[in-house]
Design a protein around this motif. Structure first.
Motif, PDB file in Angstrom:
ATOM      1  N   MET A  97       0.816  -1.195   0.000  1.00 38.60           N
ATOM      2  CA  MET A  97       0.000   0.000   0.000  1.00 38.60           C
ATOM      3  C   MET A  97       0.862   1.262   0.000  1.00 38.60           C
ATOM      4  N   LEU A  98       2.047   1.133   0.555  1.00 39.53           N
ATOM      5  CA  LEU A  98       2.944   2.286   0.534  1.00 39.53           C
ATOM      6  C   LEU A  98       3.298   2.667  -0.895  1.00 39.53           C
ATOM      7  N   SER A  99       3.479   1.655  -1.733  1.00 42.92           N
ATOM      8  CA  SER A  99       3.854   1.931  -3.119  1.00 42.92           C
ATOM      9  C   SER A  99       2.714   2.583  -3.894  1.00 42.92           C
ATOM     10  N   GLU A 100       1.500   2.451  -3.385  1.00 39.35           N
ATOM     11  CA  GLU A 100       0.346   3.061  -4.038  1.00 39.35           C
ATOM     12  C   GLU A 100       0.015   4.426  -3.447  1.00 39.35           C
ATOM     13  N   GLY A 101       0.812   4.872  -2.493  1.00 34.64           N
ATOM     14  CA  GLY A 101       0.656   6.214  -1.943  1.00 34.64           C
ATOM     15  C   GLY A 101      -0.269   6.338  -0.754  1.00 34.64           C
ATOM     16  N   TYR A 102      -0.681   5.220  -0.172  1.00 33.16           N
ATOM     17  CA  TYR A 102      -1.550   5.287   1.000  1.00 33.16           C
ATOM     18  C   TYR A 102      -0.758   5.751   2.212  1.00 33.16           C
ATOM     19  N   ARG A 110      -7.462   0.181   6.224  1.00 31.65           N
ATOM     20  CA  ARG A 110      -7.772  -0.828   5.202  1.00 31.65           C
ATOM     21  C   ARG A 110      -7.357  -2.242   5.616  1.00 31.65           C
ATOM     22  N   THR A 111      -6.353  -2.361   6.483  1.00 31.24           N
ATOM     23  CA  THR A 111      -5.862  -3.679   6.887  1.00 31.24           C
ATOM     24  C   THR A 111      -6.309  -4.071   8.291  1.00 31.24           C
ATOM     25  N   PHE A 112      -7.107  -3.215   8.922  1.00 32.68           N
ATOM     26  CA  PHE A 112      -7.621  -3.465  10.274  1.00 32.68           C
ATOM     27  C   PHE A 112      -6.501  -3.632  11.292  1.00 32.68           C
ATOM     28  N   LEU A 113      -5.428  -2.856  11.101  1.00 38.50           N
ATOM     29  CA  LEU A 113      -4.309  -2.829  12.034  1.00 38.50           C
ATOM     30  C   LEU A 113      -4.229  -1.443  12.657  1.00 38.50           C
ATOM     31  N   SER A 114      -3.503  -1.339  13.758  1.00 39.50           N
ATOM     32  CA  SER A 114      -3.298  -0.018  14.341  1.00 39.50           C
ATOM     33  C   SER A 114      -2.219   0.712  13.550  1.00 39.50           C
ATOM     34  N   MET A 123      13.307   2.251  -0.098  1.00 41.21           N
ATOM     35  CA  MET A 123      12.653   0.970   0.093  1.00 41.21           C
ATOM     36  C   MET A 123      11.809   0.597  -1.127  1.00 41.21           C
ATOM     37  N   LEU A 124      11.113   1.561  -1.686  1.00 41.98           N
ATOM     38  CA  LEU A 124      10.299   1.298  -2.874  1.00 41.98           C
ATOM     39  C   LEU A 124      11.183   0.938  -4.065  1.00 41.98           C
ATOM     40  N   ALA A 142      12.291  -2.611  -3.551  1.00 38.14           N
ATOM     41  CA  ALA A 142      11.190  -3.541  -3.825  1.00 38.14           C
ATOM     42  C   ALA A 142      10.973  -3.713  -5.324  1.00 38.14           C
ATOM     43  N   ARG A 143      11.062  -2.633  -6.086  1.00 34.56           N
ATOM     44  CA  ARG A 143      10.901  -2.731  -7.544  1.00 34.56           C
ATOM     45  C   ARG A 143      12.051  -3.516  -8.178  1.00 34.56           C
ATOM     46  N   GLU A 144      13.261  -3.248  -7.742  1.00 36.86           N
ATOM     47  CA  GLU A 144      14.435  -3.928  -8.298  1.00 36.86           C
ATOM     48  C   GLU A 144      14.442  -5.424  -8.014  1.00 36.86           C
ATOM     49  N   HIS A 145      13.798  -5.820  -6.906  1.00 32.27           N
ATOM     50  CA  HIS A 145      13.756  -7.231  -6.536  1.00 32.27           C
ATOM     51  C   HIS A 145      12.392  -7.874  -6.831  1.00 32.27           C
ATOM     52  N   ASN A 146      11.623  -7.190  -7.685  1.00 32.58           N
ATOM     53  CA  ASN A 146      10.306  -7.696  -8.122  1.00 32.58           C
ATOM     54  C   ASN A 146       9.383  -8.066  -6.971  1.00 32.58           C
ATOM     55  N   LEU A 147       9.394  -7.235  -5.921  1.00 25.91           N
ATOM     56  CA  LEU A 147       8.519  -7.451  -4.794  1.00 25.91           C
ATOM     57  C   LEU A 147       7.192  -6.715  -4.940  1.00 25.91           C
ATOM     58  N   ILE A 148       7.206  -5.705  -5.800  1.00 28.14           N
ATOM     59  CA  ILE A 148       5.956  -4.980  -6.089  1.00 28.14           C
ATOM     60  C   ILE A 148       5.832  -4.811  -7.597  1.00 28.14           C
TER      61      ILE A 148
END
Length: 51
Positions: free
Chosen positions: A1-6, A14-18, A41-42, A45-51
């Motif tokens: 969700m961080l990569s989507e700007g949330y 959205r994830t029901f977490l604190s 971090m983003l 994640a992109r370089e390692h195909n995590l997102i």
């Protein structure tokens, strides 16, 4: 969700977490990827195909 700007509050809602839990998870992900900023971090994640 961080990569989507949330925000921490939006992600928590959205994830029901604190918001504290979201920040903790983000901090741990950044430590494992040896990143200092969210941008780094983003990029990692992109370089390692995590997102």
């Amino acid at each position: 969700m961080l990569s989507e700007g949330y925000s921490v509050a939006e992600t928590a809602s959205r994830t029901f977490l604190s918001p504290h839990t979201v920040v903790t998870h983000r901090r741990k992900m950044m430590a494992k990827a040896e990143c200092q900023t969210i941008g780094q971090m983003l990029k990692y994640a992109r370089e390692h195909n995590l997102i």
